[in-house]
Design a protein around this motif. Structure first.
Motif, PDB file in Angstrom:
ATOM      1  N   UNK A 199      32.904  25.448  41.113  1.00  0.00           N
ATOM      2  CA  UNK A 199      32.630  26.686  40.375  1.00  0.00           C
ATOM      3  C   UNK A 199      33.239  27.906  41.066  1.00  0.00           C
ATOM      4  N   UNK A 200      32.964  28.069  42.343  1.00  0.00           N
ATOM      5  CA  UNK A 200      33.439  29.281  43.004  1.00  0.00           C
ATOM      6  C   UNK A 200      34.931  29.248  43.306  1.00  0.00           C
ATOM      7  N   UNK A 201      35.542  28.078  43.300  1.00  0.00           N
ATOM      8  CA  UNK A 201      37.001  28.018  43.389  1.00  0.00           C
ATOM      9  C   UNK A 201      37.615  28.587  42.114  1.00  0.00           C
ATOM     10  N   UNK A 202      36.990  28.310  40.977  1.00  0.00           N
ATOM     11  CA  UNK A 202      37.463  28.860  39.707  1.00  0.00           C
ATOM     12  C   UNK A 202      37.258  30.373  39.647  1.00  0.00           C
ATOM     13  N   UNK A 203      36.116  30.831  40.110  1.00  0.00           N
ATOM     14  CA  UNK A 203      35.871  32.278  40.176  1.00  0.00           C
ATOM     15  C   UNK A 203      36.911  32.945  41.074  1.00  0.00           C
ATOM     16  N   UNK A 204      37.177  32.317  42.211  1.00  0.00           N
ATOM     17  CA  UNK A 204      38.133  32.880  43.172  1.00  0.00           C
ATOM     18  C   UNK A 204      39.541  32.935  42.583  1.00  0.00           C
ATOM     19  N   UNK A 205      39.911  31.934  41.784  1.00  0.00           N
ATOM     20  CA  UNK A 205      41.228  31.942  41.139  1.00  0.00           C
ATOM     21  C   UNK A 205      41.382  33.173  40.253  1.00  0.00           C
ATOM     22  N   UNK A 206      40.382  33.443  39.447  1.00  0.00           N
ATOM     23  CA  UNK A 206      40.439  34.601  38.558  1.00  0.00           C
ATOM     24  C   UNK A 206      40.460  35.908  39.337  1.00  0.00           C
ATOM     25  N   UNK A 207      39.689  35.954  40.404  1.00  0.00           N
ATOM     26  CA  UNK A 207      39.673  37.144  41.258  1.00  0.00           C
ATOM     27  C   UNK A 207      41.034  37.373  41.899  1.00  0.00           C
ATOM     28  N   UNK A 208      41.689  36.284  42.291  1.00  0.00           N
ATOM     29  CA  UNK A 208      42.994  36.372  42.957  1.00  0.00           C
ATOM     30  C   UNK A 208      44.051  36.983  42.043  1.00  0.00           C
ATOM     31  N   UNK A 209      43.971  36.676  40.751  1.00  0.00           N
ATOM     32  CA  UNK A 209      44.928  37.241  39.806  1.00  0.00           C
ATOM     33  C   UNK A 209      44.883  38.765  39.860  1.00  0.00           C
ATOM     34  N   UNK A 210      43.692  39.334  39.816  1.00  0.00           N
ATOM     35  CA  UNK A 210      43.548  40.788  39.838  1.00  0.00           C
ATOM     36  C   UNK A 210      43.968  41.388  41.177  1.00  0.00           C
ATOM     37  N   UNK A 211      43.762  40.657  42.260  1.00  0.00           N
ATOM     38  CA  UNK A 211      44.182  41.153  43.576  1.00  0.00           C
ATOM     39  C   UNK A 211      45.700  41.258  43.654  1.00  0.00           C
ATOM     40  N   UNK A 212      46.387  40.268  43.120  1.00  0.00           N
ATOM     41  CA  UNK A 212      47.848  40.233  43.210  1.00  0.00           C
ATOM     42  C   UNK A 212      48.490  41.160  42.186  1.00  0.00           C
ATOM     43  N   UNK A 213      47.973  41.150  40.956  1.00  0.00           N
ATOM     44  CA  UNK A 213      48.567  41.981  39.899  1.00  0.00           C
ATOM     45  C   UNK A 213      47.472  42.483  38.963  1.00  0.00           C
ATOM     46  N   UNK A 214      46.926  43.665  39.216  1.00  0.00           N
ATOM     47  CA  UNK A 214      45.824  44.202  38.398  1.00  0.00           C
ATOM     48  C   UNK A 214      46.212  44.476  36.948  1.00  0.00           C
ATOM     49  N   UNK A 215      47.518  44.472  36.636  1.00  0.00           N
ATOM     50  CA  UNK A 215      47.937  44.758  35.261  1.00  0.00           C
ATOM     51  C   UNK A 215      47.775  43.557  34.340  1.00  0.00           C
ATOM     52  N   UNK A 216      47.630  42.361  34.900  1.00  0.00           N
ATOM     53  CA  UNK A 216      47.464  41.163  34.080  1.00  0.00           C
ATOM     54  C   UNK A 216      46.011  41.064  33.611  1.00  0.00           C
ATOM     55  N   UNK A 217      45.815  40.843  32.321  1.00  0.00           N
ATOM     56  CA  UNK A 217      44.466  40.621  31.805  1.00  0.00           C
ATOM     57  C   UNK A 217      43.968  39.251  32.269  1.00  0.00           C
ATOM     58  N   UNK A 218      42.692  39.176  32.616  1.00  0.00           N
ATOM     59  CA  UNK A 218      42.092  37.890  32.965  1.00  0.00           C
ATOM     60  C   UNK A 218      41.024  37.532  31.943  1.00  0.00           C
ATOM     61  N   UNK A 219      40.857  36.229  31.759  1.00  0.00           N
ATOM     62  CA  UNK A 219      40.016  35.732  30.675  1.00  0.00           C
ATOM     63  C   UNK A 219      39.369  34.425  31.118  1.00  0.00           C
ATOM     64  N   UNK A 220      38.151  34.190  30.681  1.00  0.00           N
ATOM     65  CA  UNK A 220      37.485  32.925  30.975  1.00  0.00           C
ATOM     66  C   UNK A 220      36.482  32.624  29.869  1.00  0.00           C
ATOM     67  N   UNK A 221      36.079  31.345  29.797  1.00  0.00           N
ATOM     68  CA  UNK A 221      35.152  30.958  28.750  1.00  0.00           C
ATOM     69  C   UNK A 221      34.185  29.881  29.194  1.00  0.00           C
ATOM     70  N   UNK A 222      33.054  29.834  28.507  1.00  0.00           N
ATOM     71  CA  UNK A 222      32.071  28.792  28.758  1.00  0.00           C
ATOM     72  C   UNK A 222      31.600  28.208  27.428  1.00  0.00           C
ATOM     73  N   UNK A 223      31.093  26.976  27.513  1.00  0.00           N
ATOM     74  CA  UNK A 223      30.461  26.322  26.371  1.00  0.00           C
ATOM     75  C   UNK A 223      28.948  26.381  26.547  1.00  0.00           C
ATOM     76  N   UNK A 224      28.239  26.450  25.443  1.00  0.00           N
ATOM     77  CA  UNK A 224      26.782  26.363  25.495  1.00  0.00           C
ATOM     78  C   UNK A 224      26.333  25.169  24.665  1.00  0.00           C
TER      79      UNK A 224
END
Length: 317
Positions: A199-224
């Motif tokens: 779980x936190x590896x996935x969170x960290x991946x998304x966080x890393x995108x913003x650290x490297x290039x804040x102009x890229x939109x980030x997106x994620x999804x979950x199922x219920x």
């Protein structure tokens, strides 16, 4: 894709998981889709097949395939008929994938031109067999799209690149407009729903995108509907906002076959609406929350709205 739950490392060889049959639950009246029989569906599929490509729409049995194909929307999945990790929710088969095709990026771009796409989504199953998890291939597809259809905006839906040092940076450097990686479920369900992931590896991946290039939109999804609790969903929202994720999708899990995880509950539309309200209050720029929301459904229209929301909030186009 995607309290700390530390799951075991993904296997070196494809998993062979044998699950007992789980009876499918009867769908409620709000889970209804049209069968894909239109002329637009046939034309879209013909173009995809003529270029030797796969779509996640077909491989994963997406319930929105008819609507998206009618509108000439497609989510390309490279070498997408086989994945290296087993999971309890996806209909894509597990096994040893074939080698990547160096000509595939050009074919993706050609199909995008032929379909007249203004926004294209490119995804991949987990490719633990590759040293970079397929990152270089993502980058090559992005470059081919920029060259052949420069006006088309590009969204990537990536695997987690677990233990693939520098892989995420390769994709980020190619500058997709949207970097999407789905958490899929709450942390407590990873062991049964998303084994092999963290779980936190996935969170960290998304966080890393913003650290490297804040102009890229980030997106994620979950199922219920997998047995999660409301407070767990709210915690996922908080974790994603802490990683500065812009766009959240929440969808109803639908059991692809009797071999997959059972639907524990069909969540009514009013609960999805309540989650949407909470997510906006937490600061997401964009939220899509409904029983038949899918990660790439209406992705082009959603990108236009996402860009407008950022401009309204921050004055950045």
């Amino acid at each position: 894709m995607v309290v700390v739950l530390d799951i075991a490392s993904p296997p070196r060889h494809p998993e062979k998981v044998h699950r007992p049959d789980v009876p499918a639950s009867k769908k409620p009246p709000w889970i209804r889709v049209k069968a894909p029989v239109s002329k637009g569906y046939r034309e879209t599929q013909a173009i995809v097949r003529a270029h030797g490509l796969h779509t996640v729409c077909e491989e994963a049995g997406c319930p929105k395939i008819g609507e998206c194909s009618e509108r000439k929307h497609a989510t390309f999945i490279f070498r997408g008929d086989t994945r290296t990790r087993s999971c309890a929710f996806s209909n894509v088969k597990t096994g040893l994938p074939g080698a990547l095709d160096a000509a595939e990026p050009v074919r993706v771009a050609q199909a995008t031109v032929k379909l007249g796409l203004k926004h294209v989504v490119v995804t991949s199953v987990d490719r633990d067999d590759l040293d970079d998890g397929g990152a270089a291939h993502f980058a090559a597809i992005i470059r081919a799209l920029r060259e052949q259809c420069p006006a088309t905006t590009i969204e990537v839906l990536t695997p987690d690149f677990l233990r693939k040092e520098g892989a995420a940076e390769v994709v980020i450097a190619a500058k997709p407009d949207v970097f999407n990686h789905n958490l899929e479920t709450v942390p407590a369900k990873y062991l049964t729903v998303r084994p092999g992931a963290r779980y936190f590896a996935s969170i960290r991946l998304l966080q890393r995108v913003k650290e490297v290039d804040p102009t890229i939109f980030t997106k994620s999804g979950i199922m219920v509907g997998l047995g999660e609790e409301r407070n767990e969903i709210l915690q996922v929202m908080a974790d994603l906002r802490a990683a500065d994720v812009d766009f959240l999708t929440i969808e109803q899990y639908l059991q692809p076959s009797r071999k997959h995880h059972a639907v524990e509950r069909f969540v009514p539309p009013e609960e999805f609406k309540a989650y949407e309200t909470i997510a906006y209050a937490k600061g997401f720029l964009m939220v899509s929350s409904s029983p038949l929301t899918r990660s790439s459904h209406h992705a082009g229209d959603d990108f236009t709205r996402l860009r407008a929301a950022r401009e309204a909030r921050y004055g950045i186009s």
